[in-house]
Scaffold this motif. Structure first.
Motif, PDB file in Angstrom:
ATOM      1  N   GLN A  12       0.830  -1.191   0.000  1.00 36.80           N
ATOM      2  CA  GLN A  12       0.000   0.000   0.000  1.00 36.80           C
ATOM      3  C   GLN A  12       0.873   1.252   0.000  1.00 36.80           C
ATOM      4  O   GLN A  12       2.040   1.207   0.383  1.00 36.80           O
ATOM      5  N   ILE A  13       0.284   2.363  -0.423  1.00 33.79           N
ATOM      6  CA  ILE A  13       0.943   3.665  -0.410  1.00 33.79           C
ATOM      7  C   ILE A  13       0.321   4.481   0.718  1.00 33.79           C
ATOM      8  O   ILE A  13      -0.902   4.620   0.778  1.00 33.79           O
TER       9      ILE A  13
ATOM     10  N   LYS B 124       5.814   3.865   0.141  1.00 35.51           N
ATOM     11  CA  LYS B 124       5.327   2.513  -0.119  1.00 35.51           C
ATOM     12  C   LYS B 124       5.703   1.624   1.061  1.00 35.51           C
ATOM     13  O   LYS B 124       6.835   1.682   1.548  1.00 35.51           O
TER      14      LYS B 124
ATOM     15  N   ILE C 190       8.487   7.359  -2.275  1.00 32.91           N
ATOM     16  CA  ILE C 190       8.125   7.285  -3.692  1.00 32.91           C
ATOM     17  C   ILE C 190       8.987   8.244  -4.518  1.00 32.91           C
ATOM     18  O   ILE C 190       9.329   7.963  -5.656  1.00 32.91           O
TER      19      ILE C 190
ATOM     20  N   GLU D 103      -1.588   0.354  -4.173  1.00 33.02           N
ATOM     21  CA  GLU D 103      -0.691   0.699  -5.280  1.00 33.02           C
ATOM     22  C   GLU D 103      -1.378   0.417  -6.603  1.00 33.02           C
ATOM     23  O   GLU D 103      -2.042  -0.604  -6.765  1.00 33.02           O
TER      24      GLU D 103
END
Length: 61
Positions: free
Chosen positions: A7-8, A23, A36, A59
């Motif tokens: 996931q971001i 990330k 990122i 993502e």
């Protein structure tokens, strides 16, 4: 708070490179995050990360 690998996360403070997005590379008691913008990696305790998170997204593939 549900944060998983891949996931971001968007944090409150910006990284010196100008990016706020990271990330998630590892989860557990500590999280490993990769910026990122520049690729810098950090380890951050779960409690500290939960306070700093503004948003979570998956993502894009």
């Amino acid at each position: 708070m549900e944060i998983h690998v891949g996931q971001i996360v968007t944090l409150k403070k910006t990284h010196p490179c100008g990016s706020k997005e990271w990330k998630v590379l590892r989860e557990g008691m500590d999280f490993r995050l990769k910026c990122i913008g520049c690729g810098h990696q950090i380890m951050i305790p779960r409690k500290q990360l939960e306070k700093a998170v503004r948003g979570i997204r998956d993502e894009e593939k």
